[in-house]
Design a protein around this motif. Structure first.
Motif, mmCIF file in Angstrom:
data_model
loop_
_atom_site.group_PDB
_atom_site.id
_atom_site.type_symbol
_atom_site.label_atom_id
_atom_site.label_comp_id
_atom_site.label_asym_id
_atom_site.label_seq_id
_atom_site.Cartn_x
_atom_site.Cartn_y
_atom_site.Cartn_z
ATOM 1 N N VAL A 113 0.871 -1.183 0.000
ATOM 2 C CA VAL A 113 0.000 0.000 0.000
ATOM 3 C C VAL A 113 0.901 1.224 0.000
ATOM 4 O O VAL A 113 1.734 1.391 0.901
ATOM 5 C CB VAL A 113 -0.916 0.028 1.241
ATOM 6 C CG1 VAL A 113 -1.802 1.271 1.210
ATOM 7 C CG2 VAL A 113 -1.769 -1.235 1.321
ATOM 8 N N ILE A 114 0.759 2.071 -1.006
ATOM 9 C CA ILE A 114 1.597 3.277 -1.061
ATOM 10 C C ILE A 114 0.952 4.365 -0.207
ATOM 11 O O ILE A 114 -0.245 4.658 -0.344
ATOM 12 C CB ILE A 114 1.781 3.760 -2.512
ATOM 13 C CG1 ILE A 114 2.499 2.667 -3.326
ATOM 14 C CG2 ILE A 114 2.569 5.078 -2.557
ATOM 15 C CD1 ILE A 114 2.761 3.018 -4.777
ATOM 16 N N ILE A 115 1.761 4.922 0.691
ATOM 17 C CA ILE A 115 1.295 6.066 1.490
ATOM 18 C C ILE A 115 2.254 7.236 1.264
ATOM 19 O O ILE A 115 3.414 7.035 0.898
ATOM 20 C CB ILE A 115 1.185 5.745 3.000
ATOM 21 C CG1 ILE A 115 2.543 5.326 3.594
ATOM 22 C CG2 ILE A 115 0.164 4.653 3.240
ATOM 23 C CD1 ILE A 115 2.526 5.189 5.116
ATOM 24 N N PHE A 116 1.743 8.432 1.473
ATOM 25 C CA PHE A 116 2.552 9.641 1.298
ATOM 26 C C PHE A 116 2.905 10.178 2.680
ATOM 27 O O PHE A 116 1.993 10.485 3.466
ATOM 28 C CB PHE A 116 1.765 10.700 0.507
ATOM 29 C CG PHE A 116 1.450 10.265 -0.895
ATOM 30 C CD1 PHE A 116 2.330 10.557 -1.928
ATOM 31 C CD2 PHE A 116 0.295 9.542 -1.179
ATOM 32 C CE1 PHE A 116 2.056 10.149 -3.227
ATOM 33 C CE2 PHE A 116 0.011 9.117 -2.465
ATOM 34 C CZ PHE A 116 0.894 9.422 -3.495
ATOM 35 N N GLU A 117 4.206 10.261 2.951
ATOM 36 C CA GLU A 117 4.611 10.829 4.257
ATOM 37 C C GLU A 117 5.038 12.276 4.104
ATOM 38 O O GLU A 117 5.642 12.618 3.091
ATOM 39 C CB GLU A 117 5.754 9.990 4.841
ATOM 40 C CG GLU A 117 5.278 8.667 5.384
ATOM 41 C CD GLU A 117 6.341 7.931 6.189
ATOM 42 O OE1 GLU A 117 5.997 6.931 6.819
ATOM 43 O OE2 GLU A 117 7.525 8.351 6.186
ATOM 44 N N PRO A 118 4.743 13.151 5.098
ATOM 45 C CA PRO A 118 4.173 12.808 6.399
ATOM 46 C C PRO A 118 2.739 12.277 6.250
ATOM 47 O O PRO A 118 1.940 12.878 5.534
ATOM 48 C CB PRO A 118 4.199 14.136 7.164
ATOM 49 C CG PRO A 118 4.219 15.206 6.110
ATOM 50 C CD PRO A 118 4.954 14.625 4.954
ATOM 51 N N ILE A 162 -3.414 2.747 -3.040
ATOM 52 C CA ILE A 162 -2.678 4.002 -2.809
ATOM 53 C C ILE A 162 -3.579 4.855 -1.921
ATOM 54 O O ILE A 162 -4.760 5.035 -2.238
ATOM 55 C CB ILE A 162 -2.374 4.734 -4.140
ATOM 56 C CG1 ILE A 162 -1.512 3.851 -5.055
ATOM 57 C CG2 ILE A 162 -1.680 6.077 -3.873
ATOM 58 C CD1 ILE A 162 -1.259 4.455 -6.449
ATOM 59 N N ILE A 163 -3.015 5.353 -0.824
ATOM 60 C CA ILE A 163 -3.826 6.199 0.072
ATOM 61 C C ILE A 163 -3.442 7.654 -0.140
ATOM 62 O O ILE A 163 -2.286 8.037 0.050
ATOM 63 C CB ILE A 163 -3.611 5.823 1.560
ATOM 64 C CG1 ILE A 163 -3.895 4.334 1.785
ATOM 65 C CG2 ILE A 163 -4.509 6.693 2.454
ATOM 66 C CD1 ILE A 163 -3.779 3.871 3.234
ATOM 67 N N ILE A 164 -4.404 8.445 -0.563
ATOM 68 C CA ILE A 164 -4.153 9.885 -0.689
ATOM 69 C C ILE A 164 -4.958 10.625 0.392
ATOM 70 O O ILE A 164 -5.923 10.077 0.936
ATOM 71 C CB ILE A 164 -4.497 10.446 -2.092
ATOM 72 C CG1 ILE A 164 -5.973 10.203 -2.447
ATOM 73 C CG2 ILE A 164 -3.596 9.825 -3.158
ATOM 74 C CD1 ILE A 164 -6.422 10.918 -3.720
ATOM 75 N N ASN A 165 -4.540 11.832 0.687
ATOM 76 C CA ASN A 165 -5.216 12.631 1.726
ATOM 77 C C ASN A 165 -5.170 14.099 1.299
ATOM 78 O O ASN A 165 -4.107 14.692 1.241
ATOM 79 C CB ASN A 165 -4.471 12.416 3.066
ATOM 80 C CG ASN A 165 -4.937 13.361 4.168
ATOM 81 O OD1 ASN A 165 -4.152 13.759 5.029
ATOM 82 N ND2 ASN A 165 -6.197 13.716 4.175
ATOM 83 N N THR A 166 -6.334 14.624 0.948
ATOM 84 C CA THR A 166 -6.419 16.037 0.576
ATOM 85 C C THR A 166 -7.721 16.626 1.066
ATOM 86 O O THR A 166 -8.747 15.953 0.937
ATOM 87 C CB THR A 166 -6.272 16.226 -0.956
ATOM 88 O OG1 THR A 166 -6.298 17.636 -1.236
ATOM 89 C CG2 THR A 166 -7.358 15.551 -1.770
ATOM 90 N N PRO A 167 -7.719 17.821 1.665
ATOM 91 C CA PRO A 167 -6.584 18.555 2.214
ATOM 92 C C PRO A 167 -5.794 17.687 3.204
ATOM 93 O O PRO A 167 -6.365 16.821 3.858
ATOM 94 C CB PRO A 167 -7.232 19.745 2.910
ATOM 95 C CG PRO A 167 -8.542 19.931 2.196
ATOM 96 C CD PRO A 167 -8.986 18.552 1.830
ATOM 97 N N HIS A 168 -4.514 18.002 3.293
ATOM 98 C CA HIS A 168 -3.590 17.058 3.924
ATOM 99 C C HIS A 168 -3.251 17.402 5.377
ATOM 100 O O HIS A 168 -2.850 18.521 5.688
ATOM 101 C CB HIS A 168 -2.291 17.032 3.097
ATOM 102 C CG HIS A 168 -1.314 16.013 3.563
ATOM 103 N ND1 HIS A 168 -0.250 16.328 4.373
ATOM 104 C CD2 HIS A 168 -1.249 14.683 3.348
ATOM 105 C CE1 HIS A 168 0.436 15.229 4.635
ATOM 106 N NE2 HIS A 168 -0.154 14.221 4.018
ATOM 107 N N ASN A 169 -3.413 16.402 6.223
ATOM 108 C CA ASN A 169 -2.969 16.481 7.612
ATOM 109 C C ASN A 169 -1.642 15.720 7.698
ATOM 110 O O ASN A 169 -1.603 14.558 7.312
ATOM 111 C CB ASN A 169 -4.021 15.804 8.513
ATOM 112 C CG ASN A 169 -3.664 15.861 9.983
ATOM 113 O OD1 ASN A 169 -2.725 16.528 10.383
ATOM 114 N ND2 ASN A 169 -4.438 15.151 10.788
ATOM 115 N N PRO A 170 -0.548 16.282 8.164
ATOM 116 C CA PRO A 170 -0.459 17.533 8.909
ATOM 117 C C PRO A 170 -0.009 18.755 8.108
ATOM 118 O O PRO A 170 0.130 19.818 8.691
ATOM 119 C CB PRO A 170 0.637 17.208 9.936
ATOM 120 C CG PRO A 170 1.595 16.340 9.153
ATOM 121 C CD PRO A 170 0.715 15.506 8.249
ATOM 122 N N THR A 171 0.227 18.651 6.783
ATOM 123 C CA THR A 171 0.930 19.770 6.131
ATOM 124 C C THR A 171 0.035 20.951 5.764
ATOM 125 O O THR A 171 0.526 22.051 5.538
ATOM 126 C CB THR A 171 1.633 19.311 4.829
ATOM 127 O OG1 THR A 171 0.624 18.934 3.877
ATOM 128 C CG2 THR A 171 2.573 18.150 5.075
#
Ligand code: PMP
Ligand code: GLN
Length: 381
Positions: A113-118, A162-171
């Motif tokens: 599973v691809i994650i985007f860090e942070p 693939i896990i995306i997060n938008t708007p993004h926590n914490p950035t």
């Protein structure tokens, strides 16, 4: 008797840790992401009405139909996507449960599973409990942009999600239309599922638009999107959210959901269904939080902290490198204990714990609290 932990490296979350420290030292808590104000009074009245109306017994497994219907209307209006309330929406016990359930439903032993860090802290343990492996794309400070060519090169035959997060926590960054188009092209004709964490969908600033997977019909066909009423209606403690996915994915999610929670708090669902009829409540949120962001930015000008750009969420990152050489965990603790303002260090959201000397503040707070925090932050030279 001996047991072996399934999550050997799991610790108490940084949010809980910093909130406990804030309470212990009577610090102003700009750490954990929750508002210090109540949900709208009309919503509270509707909750009371639902209680008086005896809505105390099990809700349907997928959630109260009236709530799913009004969510479907909202999705059509906001993102132009028709979703069937009977088959494509499930009400969950917050976004956390939706994320966990979606991962449990599709990830097998050895899947990547691809994650985007942070990365938000619940993704990795949810993947690992399912037997999967988190593969990390690292977003670099200060702009945290994604190079989709590099991302495409990370895909292997084992990539399942693939896990995306938008708007993004914490950035506090957001994905743009071009990001979604590139992602869509990359996963087209593959069996990769996109898990899209959109809990801050209504907190996007400066006239920009939230880019939901629901706006991209082809992408939607292989996506699960996740939302939270906690962020939208200032009720993080109610733990009610929902997920949306095409029927063939939702069937599998519901199989896990049924054995995980079965169904979610009934009277809150009835109240939310009635309250959502008034779209202005969530349409005005951008404005409400943009004003708070700008108020907090003015306060930060009086301090030595250097704010990064916040395009969405109720979080503000700050660079403290001209104040201290401490690592960010030590600095966040010092801020809480010695300076009376709690915040969240960013290195904990990276597997390599990189030190960019960044901390996160939550500005979902009354102006009184933000001002009081500003007075303390000003003193840190
Ligand atoms: N995803 C993100 C990015 C979050 O910030 C949060 C909570 N703040 C969640 C998921 C979990 O939401 P919930 O409280 O509804 O479980
Ligand atoms: N999501 C919230 C934050 O980012 C915290 C949620 C939690 O405490 N688990 O601050």
């Amino acid at each position: 008797m001996q047991t072996t932990s399934k999550l050997t490296s799991s610790q108490t979350t940084i949010f809980t840790e910093m909130s406990a420290l804030a309470i212990q030292h009577k610090a102003l808590n700009l750490g954990q992401g929750f508002p210090d104000y109540d949900p709208p009074s009309a919503l509270l009245d509707l909750v009371k009405d639902a209680i008086d109306d005896h809505k105390h017994q099990y809700a349907p497994m997928a959630g109260v139909l009236a709530l799913r219907e009004i969510i479907a209307q909202k999705v059509l209006h906001a993102y132009g996507q028709y979703v069937n309330p009977s088959t494509e929406i499930t009400i969950t016990a917050g976004a956390t449960q939706a994320i966990f359930t979606a991962i449990a439903a599709f990830i097998y032993q050895g899947d990547e599973v691809i994650i985007f860090e942070p990365a938000y802290d619940s993704y990795r343990p949810s993947i690992e409990l399912a037997g999967g492996k988190a593969v990390v794309y690292t977003m670099e400070a200060p702009d945290f942009k994604i190079n989709w060519t590099l991302l495409a090169a990370m895909i292997s035959p084992k990539t399942k999600m693939i896990i995306i997060n938008t708007p993004h926590n914490p950035t506090g960054t957001i994905l743009k239309a071009d990001d979604l188009l590139q992602l869509s092209r990359i996963v087209k004709d593959t069996d990769i599922i996109i898990l899209s964490d959109e809990v801050y969908e209504h907190l996007v600033y400066d006239g920009q638009l939230h880019e939901s997977v629901l706006k991209y019909p082809e992408l939607y066909q292989q996506s699960i999107s996740v939302f939270s009423f906690g962020k939208t209606y200032h009720c993080t403690g109610w733990k009610v959210g929902y997920c949306i996915a095409p029927e063939y994915l939702m069937n599998e999610i519901r199989k896990v959901h049924q054995w995980n929670v079965f169904s979610v708090n009934s009277f809150v669902q009835h109240a939310l269904a009635a309250f959502m009829a008034d779209a202005s409540q969530y349409l005005l949120l951008n404005q409400f939080y943009q004003q708070k962001r700008d108020f907090f930015l003015e306060i930060l000008k009086t301090t030595r902290l250097r704010p990064l750009k916040t395009e969405g969420t109720f979080f503000q990152l700050c660079d403290y490198s001209n104040i201290s050489d401490l690592d960010d965990v030590a600095f966040a603790k010092e801020m809480t204990v010695n300076h009376g303002v709690a915040c969240i260090p960013i290195s904990v959201f990276y597997d390599d714990h990189r030190q960019d000397k960044l901390i996160r503040f939550c500005f979902a707070k009354t102006e009184g609290l933000l001002t009081a925090a500003g007075e303390k932050l000003k003193q840190i030279r």
